[in-house]
Design a protein around this motif. Structure first.
Motif, PDB file in Angstrom:
ATOM      1  N   ALA A 211       0.827  -1.208   0.000  1.00  0.00           N
ATOM      2  CA  ALA A 211       0.000   0.000   0.000  1.00  0.00           C
ATOM      3  C   ALA A 211       0.864   1.262   0.000  1.00  0.00           C
ATOM      4  N   LYS A 212       1.969   1.239   0.754  1.00  0.00           N
ATOM      5  CA  LYS A 212       2.848   2.415   0.786  1.00  0.00           C
ATOM      6  C   LYS A 212       3.425   2.693  -0.606  1.00  0.00           C
ATOM      7  N   ALA A 213       3.866   1.632  -1.285  1.00  0.00           N
ATOM      8  CA  ALA A 213       4.407   1.816  -2.638  1.00  0.00           C
ATOM      9  C   ALA A 213       3.323   2.306  -3.596  1.00  0.00           C
ATOM     10  N   LEU A 214       2.094   1.768  -3.427  1.00  0.00           N
ATOM     11  CA  LEU A 214       0.995   2.180  -4.312  1.00  0.00           C
ATOM     12  C   LEU A 214       0.611   3.631  -4.084  1.00  0.00           C
ATOM     13  N   ASN A 215       0.618   4.064  -2.836  1.00  0.00           N
ATOM     14  CA  ASN A 215       0.258   5.449  -2.538  1.00  0.00           C
ATOM     15  C   ASN A 215       1.332   6.430  -2.990  1.00  0.00           C
ATOM     16  N   ASP A 216       2.542   5.926  -3.180  1.00  0.00           N
ATOM     17  CA  ASP A 216       3.609   6.773  -3.728  1.00  0.00           C
ATOM     18  C   ASP A 216       3.559   6.839  -5.250  1.00  0.00           C
ATOM     19  N   HIS A 217       2.781   5.946  -5.870  1.00  0.00           N
ATOM     20  CA  HIS A 217       2.641   5.914  -7.329  1.00  0.00           C
ATOM     21  C   HIS A 217       1.144   5.898  -7.655  1.00  0.00           C
ATOM     22  N   ARG A 218       0.506   7.037  -7.548  1.00  0.00           N
ATOM     23  CA  ARG A 218      -0.946   7.101  -7.626  1.00  0.00           C
ATOM     24  C   ARG A 218      -1.487   6.982  -9.063  1.00  0.00           C
ATOM     25  N   ASP A 219      -0.610   6.956 -10.059  1.00  0.00           N
ATOM     26  CA  ASP A 219      -1.097   6.787 -11.429  1.00  0.00           C
ATOM     27  C   ASP A 219      -1.012   5.328 -11.870  1.00  0.00           C
ATOM     28  N   LEU A 220      -0.956   4.395 -10.889  1.00  0.00           N
ATOM     29  CA  LEU A 220      -0.951   2.972 -11.181  1.00  0.00           C
ATOM     30  C   LEU A 220      -2.213   2.317 -10.637  1.00  0.00           C
ATOM     31  N   ASP A 221      -2.773   1.378 -11.408  1.00  0.00           N
ATOM     32  CA  ASP A 221      -3.928   0.603 -10.958  1.00  0.00           C
ATOM     33  C   ASP A 221      -3.478  -0.763 -10.463  1.00  0.00           C
ATOM     34  N   ILE A 222      -4.403  -1.457  -9.729  1.00  0.00           N
ATOM     35  CA  ILE A 222      -4.063  -2.730  -9.094  1.00  0.00           C
ATOM     36  C   ILE A 222      -5.125  -3.770  -9.451  1.00  0.00           C
ATOM     37  N   LEU A 223      -4.672  -4.904  -9.990  1.00  0.00           N
ATOM     38  CA  LEU A 223      -5.542  -6.038 -10.253  1.00  0.00           C
ATOM     39  C   LEU A 223      -5.122  -7.179  -9.328  1.00  0.00           C
ATOM     40  N   VAL A 224      -6.065  -7.641  -8.493  1.00  0.00           N
ATOM     41  CA  VAL A 224      -5.781  -8.744  -7.559  1.00  0.00           C
ATOM     42  C   VAL A 224      -6.510  -9.989  -8.060  1.00  0.00           C
ATOM     43  N   GLU A 225      -5.757 -11.083  -8.275  1.00  0.00           N
ATOM     44  CA  GLU A 225      -6.326 -12.334  -8.759  1.00  0.00           C
ATOM     45  C   GLU A 225      -6.066 -13.440  -7.738  1.00  0.00           C
ATOM     46  N   GLY A 226      -7.150 -14.084  -7.279  1.00  0.00           N
ATOM     47  CA  GLY A 226      -7.007 -15.237  -6.398  1.00  0.00           C
ATOM     48  C   GLY A 226      -6.924 -16.525  -7.204  1.00  0.00           C
ATOM     49  N   HIS A 227      -6.037 -17.460  -6.788  1.00  0.00           N
ATOM     50  CA  HIS A 227      -5.865 -18.734  -7.495  1.00  0.00           C
ATOM     51  C   HIS A 227      -5.879 -19.869  -6.466  1.00  0.00           C
ATOM     52  N   THR A 228      -6.438 -20.992  -6.844  1.00  0.00           N
ATOM     53  CA  THR A 228      -6.444 -22.179  -5.972  1.00  0.00           C
ATOM     54  C   THR A 228      -5.860 -23.355  -6.739  1.00  0.00           C
ATOM     55  N   ASP A 229      -5.675 -24.479  -6.012  1.00  0.00           N
ATOM     56  CA  ASP A 229      -5.318 -25.715  -6.720  1.00  0.00           C
ATOM     57  C   ASP A 229      -6.610 -26.428  -7.139  1.00  0.00           C
ATOM     58  N   SER A 230      -6.469 -27.629  -7.657  1.00  0.00           N
ATOM     59  CA  SER A 230      -7.637 -28.332  -8.190  1.00  0.00           C
ATOM     60  C   SER A 230      -8.371 -29.192  -7.155  1.00  0.00           C
ATOM     61  N   SER A 231      -7.893 -29.173  -5.922  1.00  0.00           N
ATOM     62  CA  SER A 231      -8.561 -29.982  -4.876  1.00  0.00           C
ATOM     63  C   SER A 231      -9.891 -29.356  -4.500  1.00  0.00           C
ATOM     64  N   PRO A 232     -10.964 -30.121  -4.437  1.00  0.00           N
ATOM     65  CA  PRO A 232     -12.276 -29.561  -4.044  1.00  0.00           C
ATOM     66  C   PRO A 232     -12.244 -29.041  -2.621  1.00  0.00           C
ATOM     67  N   ILE A 233     -13.065 -28.045  -2.331  1.00  0.00           N
ATOM     68  CA  ILE A 233     -13.131 -27.474  -0.989  1.00  0.00           C
ATOM     69  C   ILE A 233     -14.535 -27.667  -0.430  1.00  0.00           C
ATOM     70  N   SER A 234     -14.612 -27.893   0.892  1.00  0.00           N
ATOM     71  CA  SER A 234     -15.902 -28.039   1.563  1.00  0.00           C
ATOM     72  C   SER A 234     -15.848 -27.267   2.862  1.00  0.00           C
ATOM     73  N   ALA A 235     -16.591 -26.150   2.925  1.00  0.00           N
ATOM     74  CA  ALA A 235     -16.608 -25.327   4.140  1.00  0.00           C
ATOM     75  C   ALA A 235     -17.976 -24.660   4.233  1.00  0.00           C
ATOM     76  N   ASP A 236     -18.284 -24.200   5.447  1.00  0.00           N
ATOM     77  CA  ASP A 236     -19.615 -23.629   5.692  1.00  0.00           C
ATOM     78  C   ASP A 236     -19.868 -22.372   4.849  1.00  0.00           C
ATOM     79  N   CYS A 237     -18.862 -21.473   4.809  1.00  0.00           N
ATOM     80  CA  CYS A 237     -19.083 -20.180   4.144  1.00  0.00           C
ATOM     81  C   CYS A 237     -18.472 -20.127   2.743  1.00  0.00           C
ATOM     82  N   ILE A 238     -17.881 -21.212   2.265  1.00  0.00           N
ATOM     83  CA  ILE A 238     -17.227 -21.216   0.956  1.00  0.00           C
ATOM     84  C   ILE A 238     -17.814 -22.348   0.135  1.00  0.00           C
ATOM     85  N   LYS A 239     -18.390 -22.015  -1.013  1.00  0.00           N
ATOM     86  CA  LYS A 239     -19.084 -23.001  -1.819  1.00  0.00           C
ATOM     87  C   LYS A 239     -18.130 -23.874  -2.631  1.00  0.00           C
TER      88      LYS A 239
END
Length: 299
Positions: free
Chosen positions: A196-224
């Protein structure tokens, strides 16, 4: 020569009173005359040979001069032909210049507009190159600052590089989140703070955040499923950047890629570990990027 000999013999025969002494004298005179005549004749022959040589030399020189005159006459003819050709060429050029001066005003305006268009295109290309150079300079500056701030992390856990003209930060799953969880770890919050500090020092840059998982199935109460897990982890990061560290939300994008953009396709434990990650892409703000190109504003 024969007449003189006959005359002398006649005198000798007819004159009985000529003395022997006189005869001898006349004979000596004859011998002297004969020798003188022979010398004169020999000299005359030599003179004739010399004259013949001179005549031959003169004739040879004359033929040489005639050949030189013939060559010069041909050369003069060639020069005259060249002069005639140049005169004709000059006349044609003058005619063409006259034709050019008769180009219509509309034609001249068309040429002028074409040149102006070429100049505009050249300037546009220069603006693009300058803007790209500026972007590359910003990327390099951002990457150096971020690497310096996060130099305690190994490349396996946190890898920063320039990829296709953009700064790419790939963070291992274990740095940000516990297994099958979307809550940020304390170690992950430290990384987000430095980012965040580096981003606030370079305010003409945008940020794309991508989440990645492995191929193992997941089973949890709040995550489908893995789609849900990867998307929620991405939104957790952008929310933290906004609420805790003041990064403007209009600069950020969040998305989940589930298991469908793996680094490794073989499903062993080591490769599944590499596929569980978060990729953060730092890129120029596209609206400002294209505006810089149009306006030619290179700061």
């Amino acid at each position: 020569m024969n007449r003189i000999t006959v005359f002398i013999l006649f005198v000798l025969v007819t004159s009985s009173c000529v003395s022997k002494k006189k005869y001898v004298e006349m004979q000596d005179e004859y011998s002297s005359f004969k020798a003188t005549s022979r010398n004169t004749l020999s000299k005359a022959k030599i003179d004739i040979k010399d004259r013949d040589k001179q005549i031959l030399t003169f004739e040879t020189s004359t033929r040489q001069k005639e050949k030189e005159l013939e060559v010069r006459a041909k050369h003069i003819k060639v020069l005259e032909d060249q002069v005639d050709f140049l005169k004709k060429t000059n006349t044609r050029l003058l005619d063409r210049m006259t034709d050019l001066t008769m180009v219509s005003k509309a034609g001249a305006e068309s040429i002028k507009k074409s040149l102006e268009t070429l100049n505009e295109q050249s300037q546009y290309i220069e603006n693009i190159n300058a803007t790209i150079q500026r972007k590359d300079s910003l990327n390099l500056s951002f990457m150096v600052a971020l690497k310096r701030a996060l130099n305690d992390f190994s490349d396996e856990d946190l890898n920063i590089k320039v990829k296709k003209g953009l700064v790419s930060i790939s963070v291992s799953d274990k740095v940000f989140f516990p297994s099958n969880n979307t809550n940020m770890s304390q170690r992950g919050e430290f990384v987000i703070e430095k980012l965040a500090k580096a981003l606030n020092d370079h305010r003409d840059l945008d940020i794309l955040v991508e989440g990645h998982t492995d191929s193992s199935p997941i089973s949890a109460d709040c995550i489908k499923d893995n789609w849900d897990l990867s998307a929620k982890r991405a939104t957790t990061i952008v929310r933290l950047l906004q609420t805790r560290f003041g990064v403007s939300p209009d600069r950020m994008y969040a998305g989940g890629r589930s298991e469908y953009s793996p680094k490794e396709f073989t499903g062993n434990d080591a490769n599944r570990k590499l596929n569980r990650r978060t990729d953060i892409i730092i890129m120029p703000r596209l609206d400002q990027f294209f505006q810089d190109i149009v306006n030619g504003q290179v700061k």
